[in-house]
Motif scaffolding. Sequence first.
Motif, PDB file in Angstrom:
ATOM      1  N   THR A   7      20.668  -5.208   1.975  1.00 44.17           N
ATOM      2  CA  THR A   7      21.583  -5.404   3.109  1.00 44.17           C
ATOM      3  C   THR A   7      22.801  -4.500   3.033  1.00 44.17           C
ATOM      4  O   THR A   7      23.786  -4.730   3.743  1.00 44.17           O
ATOM      5  CB  THR A   7      22.047  -6.872   3.152  1.00 44.17           C
ATOM      6  OG1 THR A   7      22.753  -7.180   1.935  1.00 44.17           O
ATOM      7  CG2 THR A   7      20.865  -7.818   3.318  1.00 44.17           C
ATOM      8  N   THR A   8      22.747  -3.469   2.207  1.00 42.17           N
ATOM      9  CA  THR A   8      23.905  -2.590   2.052  1.00 42.17           C
ATOM     10  C   THR A   8      24.339  -1.985   3.375  1.00 42.17           C
ATOM     11  O   THR A   8      25.539  -1.916   3.673  1.00 42.17           O
ATOM     12  CB  THR A   8      23.589  -1.463   1.047  1.00 42.17           C
ATOM     13  OG1 THR A   8      23.258  -2.044  -0.208  1.00 42.17           O
ATOM     14  CG2 THR A   8      24.785  -0.535   0.879  1.00 42.17           C
ATOM     15  N   CYS A  10      23.979  -3.163   6.401  1.00 42.68           N
ATOM     16  CA  CYS A  10      24.646  -4.194   7.202  1.00 42.68           C
ATOM     17  C   CYS A  10      26.038  -4.500   6.655  1.00 42.68           C
ATOM     18  O   CYS A  10      26.993  -4.688   7.427  1.00 42.68           O
ATOM     19  CB  CYS A  10      23.810  -5.470   7.229  1.00 42.68           C
ATOM     20  SG  CYS A  10      22.220  -5.306   8.074  1.00 42.68           S
ATOM     21  N   ASP A  11      26.141  -4.559   5.332  1.00 43.10           N
ATOM     22  CA  ASP A  11      27.445  -4.849   4.720  1.00 43.10           C
ATOM     23  C   ASP A  11      28.449  -3.745   5.036  1.00 43.10           C
ATOM     24  O   ASP A  11      29.612  -4.016   5.354  1.00 43.10           O
ATOM     25  CB  ASP A  11      27.290  -4.989   3.205  1.00 43.10           C
ATOM     26  CG  ASP A  11      26.453  -6.196   2.813  1.00 43.10           C
ATOM     27  OD1 ASP A  11      26.319  -7.107   3.646  1.00 43.10           O
ATOM     28  OD2 ASP A  11      25.931  -6.203   1.685  1.00 43.10           O
ATOM     29  N   ASP A  12      27.998  -2.483   4.949  1.00 43.96           N
ATOM     30  CA  ASP A  12      28.884  -1.354   5.277  1.00 43.96           C
ATOM     31  C   ASP A  12      29.326  -1.417   6.730  1.00 43.96           C
ATOM     32  O   ASP A  12      30.496  -1.143   7.049  1.00 43.96           O
ATOM     33  CB  ASP A  12      28.166  -0.029   5.008  1.00 43.96           C
ATOM     34  CG  ASP A  12      27.952   0.221   3.527  1.00 43.96           C
ATOM     35  OD1 ASP A  12      28.595  -0.461   2.712  1.00 43.96           O
ATOM     36  OD2 ASP A  12      27.137   1.111   3.198  1.00 43.96           O
ATOM     37  N   MET A  14      29.550  -4.102   8.673  1.00 39.90           N
ATOM     38  CA  MET A  14      30.480  -5.218   8.877  1.00 39.90           C
ATOM     39  C   MET A  14      31.870  -4.884   8.361  1.00 39.90           C
ATOM     40  O   MET A  14      32.880  -5.217   8.993  1.00 39.90           O
ATOM     41  CB  MET A  14      29.940  -6.471   8.196  1.00 39.90           C
ATOM     42  CG  MET A  14      28.713  -7.060   8.867  1.00 39.90           C
ATOM     43  SD  MET A  14      28.086  -8.541   8.022  1.00 39.90           S
ATOM     44  CE  MET A  14      29.451  -9.667   8.257  1.00 39.90           C
ATOM     45  N   THR A  15      31.946  -4.202   7.245  1.00 37.75           N
ATOM     46  CA  THR A  15      33.255  -3.806   6.700  1.00 37.75           C
ATOM     47  C   THR A  15      33.962  -2.849   7.644  1.00 37.75           C
ATOM     48  O   THR A  15      35.158  -3.001   7.935  1.00 37.75           O
ATOM     49  CB  THR A  15      33.069  -3.136   5.327  1.00 37.75           C
ATOM     50  OG1 THR A  15      32.474  -4.074   4.420  1.00 37.75           O
ATOM     51  CG2 THR A  15      34.404  -2.679   4.766  1.00 37.75           C
TER      52      THR A  15
END
Length: 211
Positions: A7-8, A10-12, A14-15
């Motif tokens: 999920t990297t 997606c995490d990037d 969202m940040t």
Amino acid sequence: MNTATDTTHCDDLMTALTVFRKDAARVHRWGGTLAAHLADGSRLLVAGNGGSAAQAQHLTAELVGRYRADRPPFSALALHADTSATTAIANDYGVQEIFARQVGAHGRAGDLLMLLSTSGASANLLVAATEARRLGMTVWALTGPTPNPLQAAADDALCVRADSTATVQELHLVAVHMLCESFDSAIERHTARPRRSPARQHWAVTGKERP
């Protein structure tokens, strides 16, 4: 090694989106300005390279067609979409001139030019910005992280703070949709205003009663 369940990405996203939210007011302001210009008969020219070209063309499709509700069409041209012009100009004048020459052909004082670039350093966009400002056009830029040359060349810029090109492009699409939403809202407010009588309009412009 990344896997299908990583999920990297997606995490990037969202940040970066959390930071991007702070620029919502800028996009809203652009929408109102764009509505005022296009409703007055001006046009929007847009350009980008690669994925940014797709994002730019997405914007013109929403303005000439519609975003959500039905409304009149407005003038918006994606300069990179004219393949015959771009290839001819590249062949005769060089790749750096492909957008500037079209800006010189189609742009007028009071028009707007929006340039999309993840790097903010594309030479053909920088030359186009210079030509647009020479003509008296307003130049907006959607770029990646600041500082970058296109930000400096534009009248106003929204610079996405993200390390990944993909994340920058994804947030540019968010900005495009937010711009369209703000534009439509401004157009709706404009058309909902009661029209002045000719005498009242004459007074508002001249300060004198119509004879």
